[in-house]
Design an enzyme around this catalytic site. Structure first.
Site, mmCIF file in Angstrom:
data_model
loop_
_atom_site.group_PDB
_atom_site.id
_atom_site.type_symbol
_atom_site.label_atom_id
_atom_site.label_comp_id
_atom_site.label_asym_id
_atom_site.label_seq_id
_atom_site.Cartn_x
_atom_site.Cartn_y
_atom_site.Cartn_z
ATOM 1 C CG HIS A 219 -2.044 0.853 1.320
ATOM 2 N ND1 HIS A 219 -2.408 1.689 0.304
ATOM 3 C CD2 HIS A 219 -2.906 1.126 2.339
ATOM 4 C CE1 HIS A 219 -3.448 2.423 0.673
ATOM 5 N NE2 HIS A 219 -3.770 2.102 1.918
ATOM 6 C CG HIS A 258 -4.568 0.557 -7.976
ATOM 7 N ND1 HIS A 258 -5.917 0.524 -7.738
ATOM 8 C CD2 HIS A 258 -4.035 1.378 -7.052
ATOM 9 C CE1 HIS A 258 -6.189 1.298 -6.715
ATOM 10 N NE2 HIS A 258 -5.069 1.831 -6.272
ATOM 11 C CG ASP A 314 2.707 4.690 -4.015
ATOM 12 O OD1 ASP A 314 2.662 5.871 -3.647
ATOM 13 O OD2 ASP A 314 1.946 3.817 -3.573
HETATM 14 N N1 CMC Z 1 4.392 -7.064 -10.099
HETATM 15 C C1 CMC Z 1 4.270 -8.270 -10.698
HETATM 16 N N2 CMC Z 1 3.087 -8.912 -10.811
HETATM 17 C C2 CMC Z 1 2.005 -8.306 -10.312
HETATM 18 C C3 CMC Z 1 2.072 -7.051 -9.672
HETATM 19 C C4 CMC Z 1 3.330 -6.422 -9.585
HETATM 20 N N3 CMC Z 1 3.458 -5.230 -9.002
HETATM 21 N N4 CMC Z 1 0.847 -6.680 -9.250
HETATM 22 C C5 CMC Z 1 0.021 -7.682 -9.612
HETATM 23 N N5 CMC Z 1 0.726 -8.664 -10.244
HETATM 24 C C6 CMC Z 1 0.180 -9.905 -10.823
HETATM 25 C C7 CMC Z 1 -0.230 -10.875 -9.725
HETATM 26 O O1 CMC Z 1 0.854 -11.699 -9.368
HETATM 27 C C8 CMC Z 1 -1.350 -11.624 -10.405
HETATM 28 O O2 CMC Z 1 -0.764 -12.513 -11.331
HETATM 29 P P1 CMC Z 1 -1.476 -13.955 -11.640
HETATM 30 O O3 CMC Z 1 -2.780 -13.597 -12.305
HETATM 31 O O4 CMC Z 1 -0.530 -14.663 -12.521
HETATM 32 O O5 CMC Z 1 -1.680 -14.615 -10.313
HETATM 33 C C9 CMC Z 1 -2.049 -10.544 -11.247
HETATM 34 O O6 CMC Z 1 -1.028 -9.554 -11.500
HETATM 35 C C10 CMC Z 1 -3.224 -9.900 -10.540
HETATM 36 O O7 CMC Z 1 -2.740 -9.325 -9.351
HETATM 37 P P2 CMC Z 1 -3.447 -9.424 -7.936
HETATM 38 O O8 CMC Z 1 -2.442 -9.899 -6.932
HETATM 39 O O9 CMC Z 1 -4.725 -10.177 -8.029
HETATM 40 O O10 CMC Z 1 -3.765 -7.917 -7.679
HETATM 41 P P3 CMC Z 1 -4.335 -7.280 -6.364
HETATM 42 O O11 CMC Z 1 -5.458 -6.415 -6.761
HETATM 43 O O12 CMC Z 1 -4.620 -8.331 -5.337
HETATM 44 O O13 CMC Z 1 -3.113 -6.422 -5.802
HETATM 45 C C11 CMC Z 1 -1.559 -4.644 -5.582
HETATM 46 C C12 CMC Z 1 -2.959 -5.056 -6.071
HETATM 47 C C13 CMC Z 1 -1.428 -3.140 -5.694
HETATM 48 C C14 CMC Z 1 -1.386 -5.048 -4.113
HETATM 49 C C15 CMC Z 1 -0.513 -5.356 -6.454
HETATM 50 O O14 CMC Z 1 -0.642 -4.925 -7.788
HETATM 51 C C16 CMC Z 1 0.905 -5.099 -5.965
HETATM 52 O O15 CMC Z 1 1.364 -5.810 -5.065
HETATM 53 N N6 CMC Z 1 1.621 -4.070 -6.512
HETATM 54 C C17 CMC Z 1 2.929 -3.707 -6.006
HETATM 55 C C18 CMC Z 1 2.776 -2.847 -4.761
HETATM 56 C C19 CMC Z 1 2.311 -1.436 -5.086
HETATM 57 O O16 CMC Z 1 2.833 -0.789 -5.984
HETATM 58 N N7 CMC Z 1 1.345 -0.946 -4.300
HETATM 59 C C20 CMC Z 1 0.847 0.431 -4.423
HETATM 60 C C21 CMC Z 1 -0.553 0.480 -4.914
HETATM 61 S S1 CMC Z 1 -1.032 2.146 -5.398
HETATM 62 C C22 CMC Z 1 -1.012 3.060 -3.954
HETATM 63 C C23 CMC Z 1 -2.048 2.620 -2.975
HETATM 64 O O17 CMC Z 1 -3.217 2.913 -3.187
HETATM 65 O O18 CMC Z 1 -1.662 2.001 -1.994
#
Ligand code: CMC
Length: 386
Positions: A219, A258, A314
């Site tokens: 986050h 996201h 970010d």
């Molecule tokens: N790098 C590599 N793969 C990713 C990433 C990433 N940053 N984000 C998502 N994926 C992949 C994930 O592994 C999954 O792959 P698969 O379908 O093969 O299992 C697919 O994309 C869907 O992702 P998800 O885990 O279902 O996505 P989520 O909605 O649960 O998580 C998130 C959202 C923001 C936590 C995630 O994208 C992430 O961990 N990003 C990196 C951390 C980050 O930059 N966070 C800041 C978010 S913006 C500021 C805020 O509001 O906090």
């Protein structure tokens, strides 16, 4: 196995109604009370944005003047809070903020004479003072005065950081980033604050929940992590090879993806433009080329395209903050301080929503069925290491 569907990460769960902000993730649109984030970042100030979020309308000139004065009057901190901050000097700034919030809550609790709105103004105004007092004490043992006559929170923050009034470009850049971070629907930290508020706990408790939740690298902590990622590479070629290696190892690329945006995060686009204005004055940060290369590869790469992963706010805010003289460990508090406005607005909504109930979900039980209690002397002599 139960046939109940568990909504991991509460994905696609609707918890309450809200009028504070709206995201259309498919087209990358963000509104604050109906106003487009581009318009807000270009034309507004953080204080005006806070007013809009709290009161539901843009202020008149008089209303804004009064609100600014109210915030300015709340900047100084009790000596006891400063003492607590001095004790926790070796901590992460987010821990300092959480601790300072609790300490202030002990000294100035909600009461018949101090209502929740006064507490809200107090916290918004006191956080920058708290942080910068800690920063100066931690960095050089200096006990600074936390009162300034700077008109805005951004100017006050930068003044306390450098010890002198800041230039207009830096003030405007920080102010714009504060606007971008101010509110964002039911993200994890706002949701945490709402859950705490749903028990009718005090406002300080709701905000400490929010701060603790925002700290995580998935986050708010992502801006610090994204900077660490960018700094690992010296050249764009290294960045490309490094990114491919991360994907092969199934590692998360911080600053990308996201839950709601499945298109370019509009805040990332705006912060990039603001960062360009900063670089015109500070000189171009070499890290920008690395970041641009990472973005280029990600936007073209099958892995990112298929999953609709775009750079989020970010990914770029850190490079700008670094060019402005902030250390990476300060990045997440630069998110937390403005997000206090969103937590506030949503907490108010929550308390005035007659339909609101305490947050209390259910679990799918996968433990033992009822079993007889075993007296300690009949449990054998083995030791289970944890
Ligand atoms: N790098 C590599 N793969 C990713 C990433 C990433 N940053 N984000 C998502 N994926 C992949 C994930 O592994 C999954 O792959 P698969 O379908 O093969 O299992 C697919 O994309 C869907 O992702 P998800 O885990 O279902 O996505 P989520 O909605 O649960 O998580 C998130 C959202 C923001 C936590 C995630 O994208 C992430 O961990 N990003 C990196 C951390 C980050 O930059 N966070 C800041 C978010 S913006 C500021 C805020 O509001 O906090």
């Amino acid at each position: 196995m139960s046939d109940i569907e568990i909504k991991r990460g509460l994905k696609d769960v609707y918890f309450a109604t809200s009028e504070a902000s709206f995201i259309d993730g498919n087209i990358g649109k963000l509104l604050y009370r109906g106003y487009n984030i581009d318009d807000m970042a270009r034309n507004s100030t953080f204080e005006e944005t806070v007013y809009l979020l709290l009161f539901g309308k843009l202020p008149t000139a008089k209303e804004l003047l009064d609100f600014d004065a109210q915030l300015r009057a709340n900047r100084t901190l009790p000596r006891e809070v400063l003492q607590v901050i001095e004790i926790v000097q070796a901590s992460h700034p987010m821990d300092v903020l959480r601790t300072g919030c609790s300490a202030l809550g002990c000294l100035e609790p909600e009461s018949a004479t101090r209502d929740q709105h006064q507490v809200a103004d107090r916290l918004l105004a006191a956080f920058p003072s708290m942080l910068l007092y800690w920063y100066q004490f931690h960095a050089g043992g200096k006990r600074i005065e936390t009162e300034t006559d700077d008109p805005s929170m951004a100017a006050h923050f930068l003044h306390l950081l450098s010890g002198k009034p800041a230039d207009e470009m830096r003030i405007r850049a920080l102010d714009a980033s504060f606007i971008l971070y101010a509110e964002h629907e039911f993200n994890a930290s706002t949701f945490a604050a709402r859950i705490t508020a749903s028990t009718l706990a005090d406002f300080y408790s709701a905000i400490t929940s929010g701060i603790g939740t925002l700290r995580g690298p998935l986050h708010g902590g992502a801006n610090e992590e994204a900077m660490a990622l960018i700094e690992r590479f010296q050249t764009p070629d290294e960045a490309e090879a490094g990114l491919m290696d991360m994907l092969a190892r199934k590692q998360l690329v911080m600053g990308f993806g996201h839950r709601v945006y499945k298109n370019y995060d509009p805040r990332a686009r705006i912060i990039k433009q603001v960062a360009d204005q900063v670089f015109e004055v500070t000189g171009k940060d070499p890290m920008l080329n690395i970041a641009l290369e990472l973005e280029r590869i990600a936007l073209e790469d099958d892995y990112f395209v298929k999953r609709r992963l775009y750079p989020n706010v970010d990914f770029y805010s850190g490079i700008m903050y670094e060019a402005m003289g902030f250390k990476p460990e300060m990045f997440t508090v630069l998110f937390a301080i403005p997000r206090t406005a969103g937590w506030l607005a949503q907490w108010q909504e929550m308390l005035t929503d007659p339909e609101q109930k305490i947050a209390r979900p259910r679990q799918v039980w996968i433990g033992h069925d009822t079993r007889p209690f075993v007296p300690i002397e009949q449990r054998g002599t083995g030791v289970v290491t944890r």
